[in-house]
Design a protein around this motif. Structure first.
Motif, PDB file in Angstrom:
ATOM      1  N   GLY A   1       2.438 -14.122  22.895  1.00 49.07           N
ATOM      2  CA  GLY A   1       1.826 -13.204  22.463  1.00 49.07           C
ATOM      3  C   GLY A   1       2.339 -13.193  20.773  1.00 49.07           C
ATOM      4  N   GLU A   2       2.454 -12.055  20.139  1.00 46.29           N
ATOM      5  CA  GLU A   2       2.144 -11.809  18.716  1.00 46.29           C
ATOM      6  C   GLU A   2       0.970 -12.065  18.379  1.00 46.29           C
ATOM      7  OE1 GLU A   2       5.718 -12.986  16.923  1.00 46.29           O
ATOM      8  OE2 GLU A   2       6.800 -11.143  17.625  1.00 46.29           O
ATOM      9  N   SER A   3       0.323 -11.650  18.715  1.00 45.05           N
ATOM     10  CA  SER A   3      -1.445 -12.629  18.841  1.00 45.05           C
ATOM     11  C   SER A   3      -2.489 -11.359  17.897  1.00 45.05           C
ATOM     12  CB  SER A   3      -2.017 -13.911  19.515  1.00 45.05           C
ATOM     13  OG  SER A   3      -2.359 -13.126  20.561  1.00 45.05           O
ATOM     14  N   HIS A   4      -2.582 -10.391  18.801  1.00 45.03           N
ATOM     15  CA  HIS A   4      -3.641  -9.305  18.620  1.00 45.03           C
ATOM     16  C   HIS A   4      -2.818  -7.738  18.314  1.00 45.03           C
ATOM     17  CE1 HIS A   4      -5.582 -12.423  21.214  1.00 45.03           C
ATOM     18  NE2 HIS A   4      -6.646 -11.648  20.959  1.00 45.03           N
ATOM     19  N   PHE A   5      -3.156  -6.935  17.428  1.00 50.74           N
ATOM     20  CA  PHE A   5      -2.395  -5.974  16.510  1.00 50.74           C
ATOM     21  C   PHE A   5      -3.062  -5.047  16.481  1.00 50.74           C
ATOM     22  CE2 PHE A   5       0.899  -9.535  16.277  1.00 50.74           C
ATOM     23  CZ  PHE A   5       1.806  -8.723  16.227  1.00 50.74           C
ATOM     24  N   THR A   6      -2.858  -4.070  16.411  1.00 54.42           N
ATOM     25  CA  THR A   6      -3.405  -2.663  15.717  1.00 54.42           C
ATOM     26  C   THR A   6      -2.830  -1.987  14.837  1.00 54.42           C
ATOM     27  OG1 THR A   6      -4.856  -1.819  17.809  1.00 54.42           O
ATOM     28  CG2 THR A   6      -4.710  -0.420  16.809  1.00 54.42           C
ATOM     29  N   VAL A   7      -3.292  -1.369  13.487  1.00 57.25           N
ATOM     30  CA  VAL A   7      -2.573  -0.865  12.730  1.00 57.25           C
ATOM     31  C   VAL A   7      -3.506   0.268  12.407  1.00 57.25           C
ATOM     32  CG1 VAL A   7      -2.214  -1.078  10.335  1.00 57.25           C
ATOM     33  CG2 VAL A   7      -2.047  -3.639  11.560  1.00 57.25           C
ATOM     34  N   GLU A   8      -2.691   1.482  12.195  1.00 55.10           N
ATOM     35  CA  GLU A   8      -2.970   3.049  11.667  1.00 55.10           C
ATOM     36  C   GLU A   8      -2.457   3.044  10.262  1.00 55.10           C
ATOM     37  OE1 GLU A   8      -3.941   5.585  15.025  1.00 55.10           O
ATOM     38  OE2 GLU A   8      -3.592   3.864  16.394  1.00 55.10           O
ATOM     39  N   ILE A   9      -3.442   3.369   9.365  1.00 54.35           N
ATOM     40  CA  ILE A   9      -2.638   3.073   7.778  1.00 54.35           C
ATOM     41  C   ILE A   9      -3.063   4.962   7.709  1.00 54.35           C
ATOM     42  CG2 ILE A   9      -3.685   1.727   7.269  1.00 54.35           C
ATOM     43  CD1 ILE A   9      -1.369   0.646   5.695  1.00 54.35           C
ATOM     44  N   VAL A  10      -2.483   5.403   6.441  1.00 62.42           N
ATOM     45  CA  VAL A  10      -2.795   6.344   5.913  1.00 62.42           C
ATOM     46  C   VAL A  10      -2.128   6.653   4.594  1.00 62.42           C
ATOM     47  CG1 VAL A  10      -2.332   8.884   5.496  1.00 62.42           C
ATOM     48  CG2 VAL A  10      -2.820   7.690   7.757  1.00 62.42           C
TER      49      VAL A  10
ATOM     50  N   VAL B   1      -7.027  -4.714  14.980  1.00 60.52           N
ATOM     51  CA  VAL B   1      -7.653  -3.634  14.514  1.00 60.52           C
ATOM     52  C   VAL B   1      -7.238  -3.002  13.303  1.00 60.52           C
ATOM     53  CG1 VAL B   1      -8.112  -1.492  15.780  1.00 60.52           C
ATOM     54  CG2 VAL B   1      -8.244  -3.602  16.983  1.00 60.52           C
ATOM     55  N   ILE B   2      -7.925  -2.265  12.680  1.00 59.57           N
ATOM     56  CA  ILE B   2      -7.616  -1.833  11.254  1.00 59.57           C
ATOM     57  C   ILE B   2      -8.050  -0.459  11.647  1.00 59.57           C
ATOM     58  CG2 ILE B   2      -7.593  -1.264   8.905  1.00 59.57           C
ATOM     59  CD1 ILE B   2      -8.013  -3.831   9.106  1.00 59.57           C
ATOM     60  N   ARG B   3      -7.256   1.114  11.071  1.00 62.59           N
ATOM     61  CA  ARG B   3      -7.359   2.143  11.601  1.00 62.59           C
ATOM     62  C   ARG B   3      -6.567   3.104  10.046  1.00 62.59           C
ATOM     63  NH1 ARG B   3      -6.691   2.268  16.930  1.00 62.59           N
ATOM     64  NH2 ARG B   3      -8.398   2.062  17.824  1.00 62.59           N
ATOM     65  N   ALA B   4      -7.495   2.981   9.141  1.00 64.67           N
ATOM     66  CA  ALA B   4      -7.820   3.020   7.695  1.00 64.67           C
ATOM     67  C   ALA B   4      -7.976   4.683   7.134  1.00 64.67           C
ATOM     68  CB  ALA B   4      -7.787   1.920   6.672  1.00 64.67           C
ATOM     69  N   ARG B   5      -6.932   5.399   7.022  1.00 66.12           N
ATOM     70  CA  ARG B   5      -7.624   6.996   6.433  1.00 66.12           C
ATOM     71  C   ARG B   5      -6.549   6.739   4.942  1.00 66.12           C
ATOM     72  NH1 ARG B   5      -5.580  10.638   9.063  1.00 66.12           N
ATOM     73  NH2 ARG B   5      -4.130   9.803  10.395  1.00 66.12           N
ATOM     74  N   ALA B   6      -7.327   8.036   4.438  1.00 68.57           N
ATOM     75  CA  ALA B   6      -6.321   8.423   2.784  1.00 68.57           C
ATOM     76  C   ALA B   6      -5.842   9.439   3.392  1.00 68.57           C
ATOM     77  CB  ALA B   6      -7.561   8.716   1.819  1.00 68.57           C
ATOM     78  N   PRO B   7      -4.617  10.294   3.052  1.00 63.06           N
ATOM     79  CA  PRO B   7      -4.651  11.571   2.883  1.00 63.06           C
ATOM     80  C   PRO B   7      -5.234  12.428   3.266  1.00 63.06           C
ATOM     81  CG  PRO B   7      -2.591  10.401   1.612  1.00 63.06           C
ATOM     82  CD  PRO B   7      -4.304   9.884   1.711  1.00 63.06           C
ATOM     83  N   GLY B   8      -5.204  13.315   4.156  1.00 65.72           N
ATOM     84  CA  GLY B   8      -5.683  14.482   4.193  1.00 65.72           C
ATOM     85  C   GLY B   8      -7.379  13.963   5.356  1.00 65.72           C
ATOM     86  N   GLU B   9      -7.644  13.244   5.817  1.00 64.18           N
ATOM     87  CA  GLU B   9      -8.601  12.764   6.217  1.00 64.18           C
ATOM     88  C   GLU B   9      -8.527  12.944   7.787  1.00 64.18           C
ATOM     89  OE1 GLU B   9     -10.322   9.201   5.329  1.00 64.18           O
ATOM     90  OE2 GLU B   9     -10.907   9.774   3.548  1.00 64.18           O
TER      91      GLU B   9
ATOM     92  N   LEU C   1       0.694  -1.225  -0.103  1.00 63.67           N
ATOM     93  CA  LEU C   1      -0.242  -0.203   0.053  1.00 63.67           C
ATOM     94  C   LEU C   1       0.862   1.238   0.036  1.00 63.67           C
ATOM     95  CD1 LEU C   1      -2.731  -1.447   2.663  1.00 63.67           C
ATOM     96  CD2 LEU C   1      -2.780  -1.197  -0.190  1.00 63.67           C
ATOM     97  N   SER C   2       2.318   0.581   0.511  1.00 64.89           N
ATOM     98  CA  SER C   2       3.028   2.023  -0.171  1.00 64.89           C
ATOM     99  C   SER C   2       2.378   3.471   1.423  1.00 64.89           C
ATOM    100  CB  SER C   2       3.118   2.950  -1.159  1.00 64.89           C
ATOM    101  OG  SER C   2       3.424   2.373  -1.916  1.00 64.89           O
ATOM    102  N   PRO C   3       2.010   3.285   2.378  1.00 66.29           N
ATOM    103  CA  PRO C   3       1.633   4.313   2.868  1.00 66.29           C
ATOM    104  C   PRO C   3       2.772   5.701   3.408  1.00 66.29           C
ATOM    105  CG  PRO C   3       1.972   2.443   4.225  1.00 66.29           C
ATOM    106  CD  PRO C   3       2.467   2.275   2.999  1.00 66.29           C
ATOM    107  N   GLN C   4       1.093   6.655   3.747  1.00 67.72           N
ATOM    108  CA  GLN C   4       2.381   7.621   3.466  1.00 67.72           C
ATOM    109  C   GLN C   4       3.176   7.732   5.855  1.00 67.72           C
ATOM    110  OE1 GLN C   4      -0.155   7.684   1.878  1.00 67.72           O
ATOM    111  NE2 GLN C   4       1.020   9.311   0.157  1.00 67.72           N
ATOM    112  N   GLN C   5       1.999   6.759   6.092  1.00 70.57           N
ATOM    113  CA  GLN C   5       1.835   7.002   7.846  1.00 70.57           C
ATOM    114  C   GLN C   5       1.363   5.334   7.783  1.00 70.57           C
ATOM    115  OE1 GLN C   5      -0.115  10.506   9.221  1.00 70.57           O
ATOM    116  NE2 GLN C   5       0.735   9.941  10.511  1.00 70.57           N
ATOM    117  N   LEU C   6       1.962   4.832   8.702  1.00 71.21           N
ATOM    118  CA  LEU C   6       1.645   3.693   9.757  1.00 71.21           C
ATOM    119  C   LEU C   6       2.995   3.265  11.361  1.00 71.21           C
ATOM    120  CD1 LEU C   6       1.087   0.689   8.503  1.00 71.21           C
ATOM    121  CD2 LEU C   6       3.278  -0.248   7.685  1.00 71.21           C
ATOM    122  N   ASP C   7       1.731   2.713  11.618  1.00 72.20           N
ATOM    123  CA  ASP C   7       2.147   2.422  12.979  1.00 72.20           C
ATOM    124  C   ASP C   7       1.656   0.952  12.988  1.00 72.20           C
ATOM    125  OD1 ASP C   7       2.568   2.387  15.764  1.00 72.20           O
ATOM    126  OD2 ASP C   7       1.079   3.209  16.449  1.00 72.20           O
ATOM    127  N   VAL C   8       2.044  -0.041  13.345  1.00 74.72           N
ATOM    128  CA  VAL C   8       1.618  -1.387  13.881  1.00 74.72           C
ATOM    129  C   VAL C   8       2.267  -1.307  15.865  1.00 74.72           C
ATOM    130  CG1 VAL C   8       2.032  -3.847  13.298  1.00 74.72           C
ATOM    131  CG2 VAL C   8       3.005  -1.956  11.769  1.00 74.72           C
TER     132      VAL C   8
END
Length: 88
Positions: A39-48, A80-88, A15-22
């Motif tokens: 561990g390593e079974s539950h994750f949150t991804v915030e991606i732009v 958990v996925i928090r996905a946004r486009a730039p500027g949102e 996805l070539s994200p501008q921002q990514l936090d895992v």
């Protein structure tokens, strides 16, 4: 490579994200269904990413799930996925 690093690499490649936090949230789910002792079974991804522009929330989640299909089928119990486009 840790699962966090694998998730980050796959999403960057797909996805070539501008921002990514895992974030590994597995410690918050110790003792719950799907939690593994290491561990390593539950994750949150915030991606732009530009790839999300003009897409619905469901379509955005599908893009992330597709990029991580191998890991979701075998190792990741919850994402958990928090996905946004730039500027949102």
């Amino acid at each position: 490579m840790s699962m966090r690093d694998t998730i980050q690499a796959r999403l960057e490649a797909a996805l070539s994200p501008q921002q990514l936090d895992v974030r590994d949230d597995s410690h918050l789910h110790a003792g719950h269904a799907g939690a593994r002792p290491g561990g390593e079974s539950h994750f949150t991804v915030e991606i732009v990413a530009e790839a999300f522009a003009g897409r619905s929330r469901v379509e955005r989640h599908r893009l992330v799930n597709e990029a991580l299909s191998h890991e979701l089928a075998r190792q990741i119990h919850a994402l958990v996925i928090r996905a946004r486009a730039p500027g949102e």
